[in-house]
Design a protein around this motif. Structure first.
Motif, PDB file in Angstrom:
ATOM      1  N   ASP A   2      43.298 123.850  56.409  1.00 49.98           N
ATOM      2  CA  ASP A   2      43.751 123.942  57.791  1.00 49.98           C
ATOM      3  C   ASP A   2      43.289 125.307  58.276  1.00 49.98           C
ATOM      4  O   ASP A   2      43.774 126.328  57.829  1.00 49.98           O
ATOM      5  CB  ASP A   2      45.281 123.827  57.840  1.00 49.98           C
ATOM      6  CG  ASP A   2      45.785 123.930  59.265  1.00 49.98           C
ATOM      7  OD1 ASP A   2      44.965 123.730  60.191  1.00 49.98           O
ATOM      8  OD2 ASP A   2      46.973 124.225  59.452  1.00 49.98           O
ATOM      9  N   TRP A   3      42.312 125.306  59.171  1.00 47.53           N
ATOM     10  CA  TRP A   3      41.706 126.581  59.526  1.00 47.53           C
ATOM     11  C   TRP A   3      41.147 126.527  60.946  1.00 47.53           C
ATOM     12  O   TRP A   3      40.621 125.509  61.378  1.00 47.53           O
ATOM     13  CB  TRP A   3      40.579 126.924  58.530  1.00 47.53           C
ATOM     14  CG  TRP A   3      39.977 128.279  58.745  1.00 47.53           C
ATOM     15  CD1 TRP A   3      40.607 129.414  59.110  1.00 47.53           C
ATOM     16  CD2 TRP A   3      38.583 128.611  58.612  1.00 47.53           C
ATOM     17  NE1 TRP A   3      39.717 130.448  59.203  1.00 47.53           N
ATOM     18  CE2 TRP A   3      38.466 129.982  58.900  1.00 47.53           C
ATOM     19  CE3 TRP A   3      37.432 127.886  58.269  1.00 47.53           C
ATOM     20  CZ2 TRP A   3      37.243 130.646  58.862  1.00 47.53           C
ATOM     21  CZ3 TRP A   3      36.222 128.545  58.227  1.00 47.53           C
ATOM     22  CH2 TRP A   3      36.133 129.922  58.519  1.00 47.53           C
ATOM     23  N   ASN A   4      41.295 127.632  61.644  1.00 43.94           N
ATOM     24  CA  ASN A   4      40.794 127.756  63.003  1.00 43.94           C
ATOM     25  C   ASN A   4      39.785 128.901  63.030  1.00 43.94           C
ATOM     26  O   ASN A   4      40.011 129.930  62.403  1.00 43.94           O
ATOM     27  CB  ASN A   4      41.999 128.065  63.914  1.00 43.94           C
ATOM     28  CG  ASN A   4      41.613 128.084  65.364  1.00 43.94           C
ATOM     29  OD1 ASN A   4      40.611 128.681  65.733  1.00 43.94           O
ATOM     30  ND2 ASN A   4      42.412 127.441  66.185  1.00 43.94           N
TER      31      ASN A   4
ATOM     32  N   VAL B 108      45.543 122.547  52.374  1.00 41.39           N
ATOM     33  CA  VAL B 108      46.593 121.567  52.654  1.00 41.39           C
ATOM     34  C   VAL B 108      46.368 120.245  51.921  1.00 41.39           C
ATOM     35  O   VAL B 108      46.975 119.233  52.244  1.00 41.39           O
ATOM     36  CB  VAL B 108      46.709 121.283  54.170  1.00 41.39           C
ATOM     37  CG1 VAL B 108      47.248 122.509  54.883  1.00 41.39           C
ATOM     38  CG2 VAL B 108      45.371 120.861  54.746  1.00 41.39           C
TER      39      VAL B 108
ATOM     40  N   SER C  80      46.238 112.697  58.286  1.00 42.98           N
ATOM     41  CA  SER C  80      46.377 112.778  59.749  1.00 42.98           C
ATOM     42  C   SER C  80      45.324 111.925  60.449  1.00 42.98           C
ATOM     43  O   SER C  80      45.599 111.319  61.485  1.00 42.98           O
ATOM     44  CB  SER C  80      46.231 114.223  60.231  1.00 42.98           C
ATOM     45  OG  SER C  80      47.038 115.071  59.471  1.00 42.98           O
TER      46      SER C  80
ATOM     47  N   LYS D  27      39.159 123.522  65.598  1.00 43.09           N
ATOM     48  CA  LYS D  27      39.903 123.144  64.388  1.00 43.09           C
ATOM     49  C   LYS D  27      38.906 122.810  63.286  1.00 43.09           C
ATOM     50  O   LYS D  27      38.488 121.663  63.116  1.00 43.09           O
ATOM     51  CB  LYS D  27      40.821 121.953  64.681  1.00 43.09           C
ATOM     52  CG  LYS D  27      41.969 122.327  65.602  1.00 43.09           C
ATOM     53  CD  LYS D  27      43.052 121.266  65.583  1.00 43.09           C
ATOM     54  CE  LYS D  27      42.746 120.168  66.565  1.00 43.09           C
ATOM     55  NZ  LYS D  27      43.774 119.136  66.667  1.00 43.09           N
TER      56      LYS D  27
ATOM     57  N   GLN E 211      46.120 116.437  53.483  1.00 45.01           N
ATOM     58  CA  GLN E 211      46.807 116.350  54.763  1.00 45.01           C
ATOM     59  C   GLN E 211      45.889 115.938  55.914  1.00 45.01           C
ATOM     60  O   GLN E 211      46.231 115.075  56.710  1.00 45.01           O
ATOM     61  CB  GLN E 211      47.480 117.700  55.078  1.00 45.01           C
ATOM     62  CG  GLN E 211      48.340 117.698  56.321  1.00 45.01           C
ATOM     63  CD  GLN E 211      49.388 116.590  56.292  1.00 45.01           C
ATOM     64  OE1 GLN E 211      50.104 116.417  55.298  1.00 45.01           O
ATOM     65  NE2 GLN E 211      49.462 115.813  57.368  1.00 45.01           N
ATOM     66  N   ASN E 212      44.676 116.561  55.993  1.00 43.71           N
ATOM     67  CA  ASN E 212      43.752 116.241  57.084  1.00 43.71           C
ATOM     68  C   ASN E 212      43.408 114.765  57.099  1.00 43.71           C
ATOM     69  O   ASN E 212      43.371 114.129  58.157  1.00 43.71           O
ATOM     70  CB  ASN E 212      42.459 117.039  56.937  1.00 43.71           C
ATOM     71  CG  ASN E 212      42.656 118.487  57.328  1.00 43.71           C
ATOM     72  OD1 ASN E 212      43.554 118.802  58.109  1.00 43.71           O
ATOM     73  ND2 ASN E 212      41.829 119.359  56.767  1.00 43.71           N
TER      74      ASN E 212
ATOM     75  N   GLY F 184      38.967 122.971  59.856  1.00 42.31           N
ATOM     76  CA  GLY F 184      39.345 122.161  58.700  1.00 42.31           C
ATOM     77  C   GLY F 184      39.386 120.686  59.050  1.00 42.31           C
ATOM     78  O   GLY F 184      38.788 119.846  58.371  1.00 42.31           O
ATOM     79  N   TYR F 185      40.084 120.377  60.148  1.00 39.14           N
ATOM     80  CA  TYR F 185      40.229 118.990  60.559  1.00 39.14           C
ATOM     81  C   TYR F 185      38.864 118.372  60.865  1.00 39.14           C
ATOM     82  O   TYR F 185      38.561 117.256  60.427  1.00 39.14           O
ATOM     83  CB  TYR F 185      41.142 118.934  61.789  1.00 39.14           C
ATOM     84  CG  TYR F 185      41.684 117.563  62.098  1.00 39.14           C
ATOM     85  CD1 TYR F 185      42.331 116.827  61.109  1.00 39.14           C
ATOM     86  CD2 TYR F 185      41.561 117.013  63.370  1.00 39.14           C
ATOM     87  CE1 TYR F 185      42.841 115.570  61.383  1.00 39.14           C
ATOM     88  CE2 TYR F 185      42.071 115.760  63.654  1.00 39.14           C
ATOM     89  CZ  TYR F 185      42.713 115.036  62.653  1.00 39.14           C
ATOM     90  OH  TYR F 185      43.209 113.800  62.933  1.00 39.14           O
TER      91      TYR F 185
ATOM     92  N   ARG G  58      44.399 127.912  55.226  1.00 36.62           N
ATOM     93  CA  ARG G  58      45.493 127.380  54.405  1.00 36.62           C
ATOM     94  C   ARG G  58      44.988 126.101  53.767  1.00 36.62           C
ATOM     95  O   ARG G  58      44.377 125.275  54.433  1.00 36.62           O
ATOM     96  CB  ARG G  58      46.709 127.055  55.289  1.00 36.62           C
ATOM     97  CG  ARG G  58      47.597 128.255  55.593  1.00 36.62           C
ATOM     98  CD  ARG G  58      48.959 127.805  56.118  1.00 36.62           C
ATOM     99  NE  ARG G  58      48.821 126.853  57.222  1.00 36.62           N
ATOM    100  CZ  ARG G  58      49.363 125.637  57.218  1.00 36.62           C
ATOM    101  NH1 ARG G  58      50.070 125.220  56.195  1.00 36.62           N
ATOM    102  NH2 ARG G  58      49.201 124.824  58.250  1.00 36.62           N
TER     103      ARG G  58
END
Lengths: 279, 323
Positions: B70-72, B83, B90, B291, B86-87, B293-294, B81
């Protein structure tokens, strides 16, 4: 005699039908060209005026080429990026293709498989790391970075490898016995033999680079560095409702390449058919 | 052709190791010769190899790794982070992503459509018309033209209230023609139509090349046996074109997964998400919403799709294709 004549008539008839169908493919281009000559208020006049009532060609093109978004600058950028990408890509591909086909070494086979694997990776799946990499090594937002990005397409390696494989190994072996080193053999024996293939690849690479929209969109920020497709889009979003100007820009974006294509038509079509290649 | 891509050992590769029996001197000479070959081989391929490693191989690994983060962009390296899955979880509940996949699947329809049209045009151009050269250039023009310029021209032609296409439709009695790219129900179809229009040129050229490799005496023999045009097509043309069709099908399917330019220029995924597609959503997530990571997890899914098709192609090639 009679059947021959009938066959001729049938061929003429099919030609006429196909001609009508081909209009479907050309009409948007004709409309674009004619609209670029019109004054703005005449663009959407219906029935469509295939000959402009009022000519505004010079003003339209002057605005596109030397106005707020000067196309001469973008032309220069596109020419620079496309020519350099083409030259480097052709050289790098030809070297690798020669190495993979004409030099026998154990690692070659495995390394070729790696290169083959990278060919299957869709370019968009690696955009994000490329972007991060470029930001960190200073290749972001400059032409050099864009050129590097386009120069290592493995497609050229595959295409040229096919042609190098057609060069008889005896040529290479006998040149080696005469004391020729690989660089010499490559440059003065093998490369001249596959020159038409290199030329075909170069024309294709030039066209693809010229038309590329995605890489400049992501790897350039500064207006002054834009290539034609990116400038075309910028121009469109800023000119909003000035469709005659937008069409003049579209004509400027399409026609020079069309001339390259019509001149190099035979190599382009043969190259695409031969390699079954796709940008 | 696809099969030319297969690696086959270059002539002479087998002989290289065959002169084992020899004097010590010769063996030593052979070894140094081989080492020389090794060295030159590496010298010749290294520019390409290094470029590909840095620009393709390392990034694909990075994509797969970042898919779990999870990264911006703006947070810097410290903001990462991890995760886990999780991605991907989602993504399965992300309506826009699911819609993008659905649109990609609908877009697949363009492939058989332009293949059939191209094959028909190729057969006619190859044997039944005068001025072959003109037709090749005319049908090829959309493919060779700058896609941004082409997309902009179509955008204007499709203009709902006073664009030429709707004016023509109104004048032939259609009172309320569709709003094309401005209408959520028609936008994707409009883009698919343009995509068919663009793709025909490429497919046509490949089909003509395929037709020219069919031996003419097959047709002559069939004519002597009294075969009509349809039989000749069914029994000769279609089967002998099957490697070409297969190649076009696979490259066509893969290219639908890469559709981006035309969406970015014409609709930006709209109106109301009706033309969003995988690569567009990837771009929007990564470079507009930052975004990383996503977006990387979307890229990993894209990579997965393309790999599946490529591997499936290898498995299917033997079964379907009549050589």
């Amino acid at each position: 005699m009679h059947t021959l004549l009938r066959a001729d008539w049938r061929k003429a008839f099919v030609t006429a039908v196909m001609f009508a169908v081909s209009i479907l493919f050309l009409l948007p281009f004709v409309w674009m060209l004619i609209t670029s000559f019109k004054v703005e208020k005449d663009v959407f006049v219906y029935p469509i005026q295939w000959i402009p009532r009022e000519w505004n060609a010079i003003e339209n093109y002057k605005e596109v080429w030397f106005g707020d978004y000067p196309f001469y600058l973008y032309y220069w950028n596109s020419i620079k990026v496309s020519l350099l990408t083409t030259a480097i890509s052709a050289l790098v591909s030809a070297l690798a293709a020669y190495g993979f086909s004409k030099i026998q070494f154990a690692a070659g086979k495995w390394l070729f498989l790696i290169v083959l694997f990278t060919y299957m990776i869709p370019g968009q799946a690696i955009l994000i790391p490329q972007f991060i990499l470029y930001r960190n090594i200073g290749l972001f937002d400059n032409h050099f970075g864009l050129i590097v990005l386009g120069s290592f397409s493995v497609l050229g390696t595959f295409m040229l490898r096919q042609f190098f494989m057609g060069v008889h190994q005896e040529f290479i072996e006998s040149a080696k016995i005469d004391g020729g080193s690989h660089p010499r053999i490559f440059w003065s024996i093998a490369l001249p033999l596959v020159k038409p293939a290199v030329a075909t690849y170069a024309i294709l690479r030039f066209i693809w680079t010229w038309n590329d929209y995605q890489n400049p969109l992501i790897f350039l920020r500064t207006d002054g560095l834009f290539t034609i497709p990116l400038a075309m889009q910028k121009f469109t979003s800023l000119s909003g409702e000035f469709y005659s100007l937008i069409m003049a820009a579209a004509v400027s974006a399409i026609f020079p390449l069309l001339i390259v294509f019509i001149i190099g038509q035979k190599s382009v079509i043969e190259g695409i058919a031969l390699g079954g290649v796709k940008g | 052709m696809a099969r030319t891509m297969k690696s086959s050992p270059p002539p002479g590769l087998h002989e290289a190791g065959n002169n084992r029996a020899g004097t010590n001197r010769r063996r030593g000479f052979g070894r140094s010769l081989r080492r020389g070959e090794q060295l030159w081989g590496m010298v010749f391929i290294s520019p390409m190899l290094i470029g590909v490693m840095i620009l393709v191989l390392f990034p694909i690994i990075a994509t797969l790794v970042l898919g779990f983060a999870d990264w911006n962009f703006v947070q810097g390296w410290d903001g990462i982070r991890w995760v886990g899955l999780q991605n991907f979880r989602s993504l399965l509940e992300d309506d826009i992503f699911l819609k993008s996949i659905r649109n990609n699947m609908i877009f697949l329809l363009t492939v058989p459509i332009y293949m059939i049209i191209s094959m028909a045009l190729a057969i006619l151009i190859d044997r039944h018309v005068y001025m072959k050269g003109y037709f090749k250039v005319a049908y090829f023009m959309p493919y060779i033209s700058n896609i941004v310029a082409v997309a902009v021209v179509w955008q204007v032609l499709f203009q709902p209230s006073y664009g030429p296409i709707n004016e023509v439709l109104r004048s032939i009695g259609i009172a309320s023609p569709p709003k094309w790219i401005a209408d959520p129900n028609y936008a994707l179809v409009s883009i698919m139509m343009i995509s068919v229009w663009i793709s025909i040129g490429f497919n046509l050229i490949i089909y003509i090349a395929g037709l020219q490799s069919i031996p003419k005496d097959l047709y002559e023999a069939a004519e002597i046996d009294g075969a009509n045009g349809w039989t000749k097509f069914r029994r000769i043309t279609l089967p002998l074109l099957s490697p070409t069709s297969f190649f076009l099908l696979v490259t066509g399917i893969i290219s639908t997964f890469k559709v981006f330019d035309i969406i970015a220029v014409m609709t930006q995924g709209g109106p109301i998400g009706s033309t969003t597609m995988m690569v567009w959503y990837l771009y929007d997530t990564a470079f507009v919403n930052l975004k990383v990571g996503y977006a990387s997890s979307i890229a990993a899914v894209l990579f997965g799709f393309v790999m599946l098709i490529t591997l499936g192609q290898w498995a299917a090639q033997k079964k379907w294709v009549n050589y």
